[in-house]
Design an enzyme around this catalytic site. Structure first.
Site, PDB file in Angstrom:
ATOM      1  N   HIS A  76       0.693  -1.239  -0.071  1.00 17.95           N
ATOM      2  CA  HIS A  76      -0.036  -0.111  -0.072  1.00 17.95           C
ATOM      3  C   HIS A  76       0.849   1.323  -0.037  1.00 17.95           C
ATOM      4  O   HIS A  76       1.714   1.462   0.702  1.00 17.95           O
ATOM      5  CB  HIS A  76      -0.744  -0.019   1.213  1.00 17.95           C
ATOM      6  CG  HIS A  76      -2.063  -0.979   0.989  1.00 17.95           C
ATOM      7  ND1 HIS A  76      -3.053  -0.736   0.249  1.00 17.95           N
ATOM      8  CD2 HIS A  76      -2.160  -2.180   1.610  1.00 17.95           C
ATOM      9  CE1 HIS A  76      -3.905  -1.707   0.488  1.00 17.95           C
ATOM     10  NE2 HIS A  76      -3.410  -2.707   1.170  1.00 17.95           N
ATOM     11  N   PHE A 260     -10.927  -7.933  11.949  1.00 14.96           N
ATOM     12  CA  PHE A 260     -10.916  -6.689  12.735  1.00 14.96           C
ATOM     13  C   PHE A 260     -12.425  -6.332  12.545  1.00 14.96           C
ATOM     14  O   PHE A 260     -12.630  -5.685  11.500  1.00 14.96           O
ATOM     15  CB  PHE A 260      -9.948  -5.724  12.362  1.00 14.96           C
ATOM     16  CG  PHE A 260      -8.486  -6.288  12.090  1.00 14.96           C
ATOM     17  CD1 PHE A 260      -7.921  -7.060  13.077  1.00 14.96           C
ATOM     18  CD2 PHE A 260      -7.805  -6.206  10.831  1.00 14.96           C
ATOM     19  CE1 PHE A 260      -6.824  -7.738  12.868  1.00 14.96           C
ATOM     20  CE2 PHE A 260      -6.769  -6.921  10.739  1.00 14.96           C
ATOM     21  CZ  PHE A 260      -5.978  -7.574  11.551  1.00 14.96           C
ATOM     22  N   ASP A 262     -15.500  -4.331  11.868  1.00 19.03           N
ATOM     23  CA  ASP A 262     -15.657  -2.992  11.686  1.00 19.03           C
ATOM     24  C   ASP A 262     -17.064  -3.054  11.023  1.00 19.03           C
ATOM     25  O   ASP A 262     -17.782  -3.744  11.114  1.00 19.03           O
ATOM     26  CB  ASP A 262     -14.680  -2.214  10.844  1.00 19.03           C
ATOM     27  CG  ASP A 262     -14.510  -2.938   9.378  1.00 19.03           C
ATOM     28  OD1 ASP A 262     -15.036  -3.622   9.224  1.00 19.03           O
ATOM     29  OD2 ASP A 262     -13.755  -2.365   8.442  1.00 19.03           O
ATOM     30  N   ASP A 337      -8.722 -10.888   6.320  1.00 16.15           N
ATOM     31  CA  ASP A 337      -9.410  -9.658   6.618  1.00 16.15           C
ATOM     32  C   ASP A 337      -8.882  -8.640   5.598  1.00 16.15           C
ATOM     33  O   ASP A 337      -9.493  -7.853   4.943  1.00 16.15           O
ATOM     34  CB  ASP A 337      -9.137  -8.947   8.159  1.00 16.15           C
ATOM     35  CG  ASP A 337      -9.544  -7.610   8.390  1.00 16.15           C
ATOM     36  OD1 ASP A 337      -8.852  -6.751   7.799  1.00 16.15           O
ATOM     37  OD2 ASP A 337     -10.581  -7.625   9.236  1.00 16.15           O
ATOM     38  N   ASP A 342      -9.945  -4.880   1.331  1.00 19.32           N
ATOM     39  CA  ASP A 342      -9.293  -4.553  -0.339  1.00 19.32           C
ATOM     40  C   ASP A 342     -10.284  -4.915  -1.048  1.00 19.32           C
ATOM     41  O   ASP A 342     -10.565  -4.010  -1.990  1.00 19.32           O
ATOM     42  CB  ASP A 342      -7.861  -5.107  -0.532  1.00 19.32           C
ATOM     43  CG  ASP A 342      -6.765  -4.370   0.275  1.00 19.32           C
ATOM     44  OD1 ASP A 342      -6.934  -3.366   0.803  1.00 19.32           O
ATOM     45  OD2 ASP A 342      -5.643  -4.949   0.378  1.00 19.32           O
TER      46      ASP A 342
END
Length: 364
Positions: A76, A260, A262, A337, A342
């Site tokens: 990234h 994670f 979210d 994840d 992505d």
């Protein structure tokens, strides 16, 4: 001379605080167990086996082709490439501020221009931090951000659009707290925090949530205290990925870290059919109401996302182990994840109409 063994009032208070914390940590389910517990009792969110298998097949192909591996993090553009203590500080600050970037109107976003590119969402934060560092502002130095002023924070997080970053005051508060804890307990060093955890991801997770209140992403579900711990787990995962499992990034139990949880990964899991929402939940998410931390819908969505990803990880491992070339390839919930996050970003248009749970909080 006889030694006085009486404890002071301050000593007793400190002892009681540590004791209370240790009792609380024994009573709370850590993210993986919490995910399973929640999914087994979930009423409005279900995990669908066919969807789990679908994601696992995609993920296995990505691992075989090298699309997703431990080195993918550095690919990234905005992520640091050098594995040193300054990078460790960058990761800590970024993940301490990594929450609440969504907007009601896609045309009204906090935006940061950096090196000729416009960034929104999480990447706008990374761009803002890099912009500050390029100008010589020591934004990732704990000694600096422990006492950062509102004016200094405003300058670092200034927007290149007409819309400011959400929850600015909360970001200022949690960053100052984090800096002060680092200075007081770790000599102003993120490296010392990592080193004290003995190369254990679980130890670091518990240590961070004990010392830094903004990372305590916990609630109660069906009479049981559960920990989701999105930000502290991504902190550990980012360190692991950036340092490629070496040095500061060496954790002997890294595979115990979950995804994670979210508001975007659940959307990707819905897209693949790994999750299914009840009609009642779908209708609720169409309304403009915001959920609050600990609401049943929110906990079910996040908990089931964790357990679905654990199941995807298990199935991906089976697929890789089925052939000799795949047996030695790395896969875990962290990489899954990364893949889903992505994928969601690259296919945002296709997922625009899928239900999205909305919440304003410091946990994600």
């Amino acid at each position: 001379m006889r030694r006085n063994c009486l404890l002071s009032y301050a000593d007793i208070n400190s002892f009681n605080h540590v004791l209370a914390h240790n009792l609380r940590m024994c009573d709370i389910l850590m993210p993986r167990d919490a995910g399973r517990y929640i999914s087994e009792r979930s009423k409005d969110v279900k995990i669908i086996d066919n969807g789990v298998q679908k994601v696992a097949m995609f993920m296995a192909d990505c691992v075989r082709s090298g699309t997703y591996n431990i080195k993918s993090w550095k690919m990234h553009t905005l992520n640091p490439k050098v594995m040193d203590e300054n990078t460790l500080n960058w990761i800590f600050v970024t993940d301490t501020l990594n929450f609440s970037f969504w907007t009601e109107d896609v045309n009204k976003k906090f935006k940061v221009k950096y090196n000729g590119e416009d960034y929104t969402g999480y990447w706008s934060l990374c761009a803002a931090i890099n912009r500050a560092l390029d100008k010589g502002i020591p934004f990732t130095n704990p000694e600096y951000f422990a006492n950062i002023t509102k004016e200094q924070m405003t300058d670092v997080l200034r927007s290149d659009s007409d819309y400011d970053i959400p929850l600015f005051e909360e970001r200022l508060t949690v960053l100052r707290e984090a800096g002060r804890v680092l200075v007081e307990k770790y000599g102003g060093s993120v490296a010392k925090l990592v080193q004290r955890c003995g190369k254990s991801a679980q130890t670091m997770m518990k240590q961070v949530v004990k010392d830094f209140s903004s990372y305590r992403d916990e609630t109660e579900f069906e009479g049981q205290k559960v920990a989701i711990y999105k930000r502290v787990q991504i902190l550990i995962a980012d360190i692991w990925a950036c340092f490629e499992g070496q040095g500061y990034g060496e954790f002997h139990d890294i595979d115990t870290i979950t995804m994670f949880a979210d508001y975007r990964i659940p959307q990707a899991l819905l897209y693949f059919g790994a999750l299914q929402y009840s009609d009642e939940l779908v209708e609720y998410l169409k309304t403009p109401h915001l959920l609050k931390s600990g609401d049943r819908y929110e906990v079910e969505i996040r908990g089931c996302s964790i357990w679905a990803t654990e199941l995807i990880n298990k199935e991906t491992r089976k697929l890789l182990d089925a052939d000799a070339a795949g047996k030695n390839l790395l896969v875990n919930s962290i990489l899954i994840d990364h893949y889903l996050w992505d994928y969601r970003l690259d296919h945002a248009g296709e997922m625009a109409d899928l239900p999205l749970h909305k919440i304003r909080c410091i946990y994600y």
